[in-house]
Design a protein around this motif. Structure first.
Motif, mmCIF file in Angstrom:
data_model
loop_
_atom_site.group_PDB
_atom_site.id
_atom_site.type_symbol
_atom_site.label_atom_id
_atom_site.label_comp_id
_atom_site.label_asym_id
_atom_site.label_seq_id
_atom_site.Cartn_x
_atom_site.Cartn_y
_atom_site.Cartn_z
ATOM 1 N N ALA A 131 0.826 -1.209 0.000
ATOM 2 C CA ALA A 131 0.000 0.000 0.000
ATOM 3 C C ALA A 131 0.861 1.260 0.000
ATOM 4 C CB ALA A 131 -0.926 0.007 1.218
ATOM 5 N N ARG A 132 2.031 1.181 0.655
ATOM 6 C CA ARG A 132 2.829 2.382 0.882
ATOM 7 C C ARG A 132 3.767 2.683 -0.285
ATOM 8 N NH1 ARG A 132 5.342 1.816 6.590
ATOM 9 N NH2 ARG A 132 3.194 1.281 7.149
ATOM 10 N N GLU A 175 -2.418 8.969 -7.415
ATOM 11 C CA GLU A 175 -2.756 9.009 -8.837
ATOM 12 C C GLU A 175 -4.153 8.423 -9.030
ATOM 13 O OE1 GLU A 175 -0.460 9.665 -11.486
ATOM 14 O OE2 GLU A 175 0.836 10.438 -9.907
ATOM 15 N N PRO A 176 -4.875 8.902 -10.030
ATOM 16 C CA PRO A 176 -6.124 8.201 -10.364
ATOM 17 C C PRO A 176 -5.742 6.785 -10.822
ATOM 18 C CG PRO A 176 -5.872 10.230 -11.664
ATOM 19 C CD PRO A 176 -4.581 10.008 -10.940
ATOM 20 N N GLY A 177 -6.529 5.804 -10.420
ATOM 21 C CA GLY A 177 -6.205 4.432 -10.814
ATOM 22 C C GLY A 177 -5.217 3.762 -9.878
ATOM 23 N N ASP A 178 -4.710 4.511 -8.891
ATOM 24 C CA ASP A 178 -3.824 3.913 -7.886
ATOM 25 C C ASP A 178 -4.596 2.813 -7.163
ATOM 26 O OD1 ASP A 178 -2.311 3.265 -5.661
ATOM 27 O OD2 ASP A 178 -1.734 5.331 -5.246
ATOM 28 N N ARG A 179 -4.020 1.630 -7.080
ATOM 29 C CA ARG A 179 -4.748 0.518 -6.487
ATOM 30 C C ARG A 179 -4.294 0.221 -5.068
ATOM 31 N NH1 ARG A 179 -3.935 -3.554 -11.197
ATOM 32 N NH2 ARG A 179 -5.406 -4.929 -10.180
ATOM 33 N N SER A 180 -3.583 1.161 -4.451
ATOM 34 C CA SER A 180 -3.150 0.953 -3.073
ATOM 35 C C SER A 180 -4.341 0.850 -2.132
ATOM 36 C CB SER A 180 -2.268 2.115 -2.630
ATOM 37 O OG SER A 180 -2.172 2.125 -1.226
ATOM 38 N N ALA A 181 -4.184 0.019 -1.089
ATOM 39 C CA ALA A 181 -5.249 -0.140 -0.104
ATOM 40 C C ALA A 181 -5.220 0.979 0.927
ATOM 41 C CB ALA A 181 -5.119 -1.494 0.579
ATOM 42 N N GLY A 182 -4.207 1.836 0.898
ATOM 43 C CA GLY A 182 -4.173 3.008 1.747
ATOM 44 C C GLY A 182 -4.321 2.718 3.229
ATOM 45 N N LEU A 183 -5.218 3.475 3.838
ATOM 46 C CA LEU A 183 -5.357 3.433 5.292
ATOM 47 C C LEU A 183 -5.648 2.036 5.842
ATOM 48 C CD1 LEU A 183 -5.578 4.950 7.978
ATOM 49 C CD2 LEU A 183 -7.978 5.318 7.483
#
Lengths: 211, 211
Positions: free
Chosen positions: A124-125, B107-115
């Protein structure tokens, strides 16, 4: 262990295994952001050049750890979809359970997701890690997806069943238990899950009863 | 903003929201281990004492962030299990999709799960966080589990269906897509998933056809 000493020969299995093991341990101890590739080399007892030649960055290394874990899971098409999915998921459950337990002095009954959580966080990071980890999963998940496609093609599943959704249900249930709720897997978890999921995939679509 | 100024009165919604928002942002920017509770106070523009009184440690704070996210998901029992599960899962999908997109210049389309990935990592790395986060999920998941129990009790589900496994399939599929494969959710993902899962829960148990 100079560059020329090993040039042109495959590196020993033992060296690679030691490096991946050391990377794995350091991930668990400090998280992806907390250690350096030099420390991996030191802990594995290999020259830095050996490590950098094979995995030039931590990103490459974590992806290798993920790929190694994935490659340990067998996927065989015997023509019996229930059997093949149970075998596959039991291997996943056993592998995730092992990863949950390894690491620095975990208490028995510790429900931490361990290494898998570190990989998820690194993916994710760091966009490059994320992309590469997702590529490893996509390549490996193609195998159980193909099992489901074959089963559908030979009429064992409903023609409306969507293999990608079915696969999400199966793998998702297991990862959810590991990463989110921490619920232990009972001995028959994989077979109960497969039975429940296949029951849905084998029946006519319930679209007609939309509310 | 002294201790006495607010004693005995509930703290303003605005202050709490600003604190949780700041914690949320810092988690995304630096990960759980990369920021301090003092920085949260500074970013939220509140006195440290205000923050420490309410959430004495980062562990308490991350659990509050998780609880807030969970509390935003409505769970209603209308007696129509398909409808109620689709509503519930659509809210989960929308919430997770939002969390995937927030944060520093994605970025748009970023597939990170983030938080979500940060929370998973913190829960794995810090036993106290893990225990508290799992408790939040257990408390909240009891609501959709109760929907499934009621549906089974009134005969809408197979008596053999196990609500805990069914719930793992539903929530698991969604979290797996977010955290592991990064696949986007199509607009009808939640309803397709619920239909597929309920089809299995509504049929007789396939135990008889064990291989």
């Amino acid at each position: 262990m100079t560059t020329t000493a090993r040039r042109g020969r495959p590196r020993g299995e033992g060296t690679d295994a030691r490096i991946l093991e050391a990377a794995h341990e350091l991930l668990l101890e400090r998280g992806y952001d907390g250690y350096s590739i030099d420390e991996v080399a030191q802990r594995a007892g290999v020259a830095k050049t050996t490590l950098y030649r094979r995995w030039p960055t931590k990103d490459h290394l974590i992806v290798a750890v993920v790929a190694k874990i994935q490659d340990d899971v067998p996927v065989t098409d015997t023509g019996n979809i229930r059997h093949d999915l149970v075998t596959y998921l039991e291997a996943i459950v056993a592998g995730l359970d092992r990863m949950r337990r390894v690491g620095r002095g975990r208490e028995p009954g510790d429900r931490s997701a361990g290494l898998v959580a570190e990989i998820v966080a690194a993916a994710a990071r760091h966009p490059d890690v994320g992309q590469a980890v997702r590529a490893v999963f996509a390549r490996r998940n193609a195998l159980p997806l193909a099992l489901l496609e074959s089963a559908r093609a030979r009429g064992d599943l409903n023609p409306d069943a969507r293999p990608d959704v079915i696969f999400d249900e199966l793998a998702g249930a297991v990862y959810y238990r590991l990463l989110i709720t921490g619920e232990p897997f009972g001995g028959d978890y994989a077979s109960r899950l497969v039975d429940q999921v296949l029951a849905g995939a084998r029946t006519p679509s319930p679209r007609a009863e939309r509310s």
